[in-house]
Write an enzyme that holds these catalytic residues in place. Structure first.
Site, PDB file in Angstrom:
ATOM      1  N   GLY A 119     -38.005  -1.234  26.424  1.00  0.00           N
ATOM      2  CA  GLY A 119     -36.752  -1.707  27.016  1.00  0.00           C
ATOM      3  C   GLY A 119     -35.621  -0.732  26.739  1.00  0.00           C
ATOM      4  CB  VAL A 191     -43.964  -5.009  -0.664  1.00  0.00           C
ATOM      5  CG1 VAL A 191     -44.672  -6.331  -0.555  1.00  0.00           C
ATOM      6  CG2 VAL A 191     -42.545  -5.202  -1.086  1.00  0.00           C
ATOM      7  CD  GLU A 211     -41.231   3.723  -7.070  1.00  0.00           C
ATOM      8  OE1 GLU A 211     -41.938   3.127  -6.227  1.00  0.00           O
ATOM      9  OE2 GLU A 211     -40.050   4.042  -6.852  1.00  0.00           O
ATOM     10  N   GLY A 279     -40.864   2.626   2.152  1.00  0.00           N
ATOM     11  CA  GLY A 279     -39.862   1.813   2.821  1.00  0.00           C
ATOM     12  C   GLY A 279     -39.936   1.964   4.332  1.00  0.00           C
ATOM     13  CG  ASP A 320     -38.146  -5.635   9.804  1.00  0.00           C
ATOM     14  OD1 ASP A 320     -37.861  -6.714   9.242  1.00  0.00           O
ATOM     15  OD2 ASP A 320     -39.223  -5.032   9.634  1.00  0.00           O
ATOM     16  CG  HIS A 452     -53.413 -33.895 -14.275  1.00  0.00           C
ATOM     17  ND1 HIS A 452     -53.126 -32.751 -14.978  1.00  0.00           N
ATOM     18  CD2 HIS A 452     -54.579 -34.377 -14.757  1.00  0.00           C
ATOM     19  CE1 HIS A 452     -54.076 -32.564 -15.879  1.00  0.00           C
ATOM     20  NE2 HIS A 452     -54.979 -33.530 -15.769  1.00  0.00           N
TER      21      HIS A 452
END
Ligand code: FAD
Ligand code: NAD
Length: 473
Positions: A119, A191, A211, A279, A320, A452
């Protein structure tokens, strides 16, 4: 002319389209996704190469690991356990096909016009916002009174490790491997790094995470991050290199050599496959936002207010591609909220009660604020923790690692945050979200009956522990 045109058919866009149709609007959704077979496939990142396929492989790999390492404890002997990667991948693909097909079904059921293509905005003509959907040579003109931009995100690229989807992979490549790599490197211990590292590590790969930051899981509660670090490295054997800045990757006959700098020293890591998971960035390529007077901010996001309104009347953006956590359930909630606002309703999303889940084993989940945030803000709070090791259901499951921690305001007792590392944390966190949405106190939870034996009792005991009266510890 459509009442609403949604650009992007991921969880933000398709849910907005469905809700708008439910509210009586004439809706079109333009989506550009093509699957590996070159076929249009709705559902965006989440259904095609994100949440859904990753959870399918996490489950398969966990079953393998159970069969190899845990069944014996139950007195179950299974002999030699082998991996049929093709079947495992086929199962994952089937789940993806069923769910993406499910979105196409929902569009039909709700009479939403589904248009395949990229689009782009053309401009405004009277009350119409004009777009085009481009699919190869074919260009379809689409007009809407309102438009939602839900174009999502793509993996962040780093020049030191360019993705080729053969040896250097992003999330799509990492989910599609045809065999288990012997040595797997992952850049980024966020993640995706942890979830993908878990999948391939359980299936037999030697996993090393590189990292850049000096700390591990900085967004999580420190106590949870510490426990996770111990379990993933000491018990599960993942190697984690913190403060590691990757400077380059060389492809050789025997695999990849990854160079990185750490504490002023240069080191190398030899791997067979490398996943880049550093990321994601918002995606607006080709949208021609300038045609309607919009521009992205310095980080590439479409700027919106608290209600997902852009500065252009009639144009909204969500998921996002706008600020806030890059989570499917956040995108979906925004989708519902925007559709309802267009229909004249009032809505509100509380960002403080959006749950976070990492689907490692044990799972990690949290909602609200963590201890370091409360300390930094000078909030006076009480904390209550309870370990899964003291819970009968967890013992029966053989999943006793981890704990639930509840944080509550010292004066009002209102729950400010809940942090879980342990079995089914992804399910348990829902109770915490409900409690926080209803403004519950720790005392409210302490006085609610929990079945329980159940893992929910650990949540109950954590609430009791806030007042120093846990019963089973
Ligand atoms: P997307 O899902 O990215 O969808 C955007 C869609 O718009 C795509 O189909 C794209 O092709 C299309 N598009 C883009 N530009 C155009 C255009 N110009 N015209 C037409 N179409 C266009 N989140 C969770 O909450 N839980 C999880 O367990 C989880 N796991 C994940 C695992 C992985 C490996 C990854 C990568 C992500 C995961 N996420 C998870 C994040 C989640 O996938 C995203 O937050 C979510 O998909 C965002 O939804 P969205 O609708 O905003 O965008
Ligand atoms: P992330 O932000 O979770 O983690 C990226 C990690 O990479 C961070 O720890 C960061 O410090 C590190 N990093 C950044 N640049 C680096 C570099 N050059 N070298 C080494 N390390 C570097 O991002 P992700 O894991 O790529 O996931 C992307 C998004 O997808 C997440 O923000 C998350 O919202 C979403 N997601 C969610 C889930 C879930 O909800 N279970 C699962 C997967 C992905």
């Amino acid at each position: 002319m459509f009442d609403l045109v949604v650009v992007g058919g991921g969880p933000g866009g398709y849910i907005a389209a469905v809700r708008a149709a439910q509210l009586g609007m004439k809706v079109a959704c333009i989506d550009a996704w093509k699957n590996a077979k070159g076929k249009p496939s709705l559902g965006g990142t989440c259904l095609n190469v994100g949440c859904i396929p990753s959870k399918a492989l996490l489950e398969s790999s966990e079953n393998y690991e159970r069969a190899v390492h845990k069944f014996a404890d139950h007195g179950i002997k299974v002999g030699a356990v082998t991996i049929d990667m093709a079947t495992m991948q086929k199962r994952k693909d089937k789940i993806v096909d069923q769910l993406t097909g499910g979105v196409a079904y929902l569009f039909k059921k709700n009479k939403i016009t589904s248009i395949h293509g990229l689009g782009r905005f053309v401009g405004r003509e009277g009350e119409a916002i004009v777009l085009e959907a481009v699919d190869g040579e074919s260009v379809t003109r689409v007009e809407g009174r309102q438009v939602i931009i839900a174009t999502g995100s793509v993996p962040r690229a780093i020049p030191a490790a360019p993705v080729d989807q053969i040896n250097i992979l992003d999330n799509a490549g990492a989910l599609a491997l045809a065999e288990v790599p012997k040595r797997l490197g992952v850049i980024g211990s966020g993640v995706i790094g942890l979830e993908m590292g878990s999948v391939w590590g359980r299936l037999g790969a030697e996993v090393t995470l590189l990292e850049a930051m000096d700390g591990f899981l900085l967004a999580a509660d420190e106590q949870v991050a510490k426990e996770a670090h111990k379990i993933f490295t000491k018990e599960q054997g993942m190697r984690l290199e913190l403060g590691a800045k990757v400077t380059g990757v060389k492809q050789g006959k025997k695999g990849l050599t990854v160079s990185y700098e750490q504490g002023g020293k240069t080191s190398t890591l030899e791997v067979d496959k490398l996943i880049v998971a550093v990321g994601r960035v918002p995606f607006t390529d080709g949208l021609q936002l300038d045609r309607i007077g919009l521009a992205v901010d310095s980080r590439g996001y479409v700027p919106v207010d608290d209600h997902c309104r852009t500065t252009v009347p009639g144009v909204w953006a969500l998921g996002d591609v706008v600020r806030g956590p890059m989570l499917a359930h956040k995108a979906e909630e925004e989708g519902v909220a925007v559709a309802e606002q267009i229909a004249g309703q009032k809505t509100h999303i509380d960002f403080n009660t959006i749950p976070w889940v990492i689907y490692t084993a044990p799972e990690i989940a949290w909602v609200g604020q963590n201890e370091q945030q409360l300390k930094a803000a000078g909030v006076d709070y009480r904390a209550g923790s309870f370990p899964f090791a003291a819970n009968g259901r967890a013992k029966g499951l053989g999943e006793t690692a981890g704990f639930v921690k509840m944080l509550a305001d010292r004066k009002t007792d209102r729950i400010l945050g809940v942090h879980i590392i342990g079995p089914f944390a992804s399910e348990l966190i829902s109770e915490a979200v409900v409690a926080m949405e209803f403004g519950a106190s720790s005392e409210d939870i302490a006085r609610i009956v929990h079945a329980h034996p159940s893992l929910g009792e650990v949540f109950h005991e954590a609430a009791l522990a806030v007042d120093g009266r846990a019963l089973n510890m």
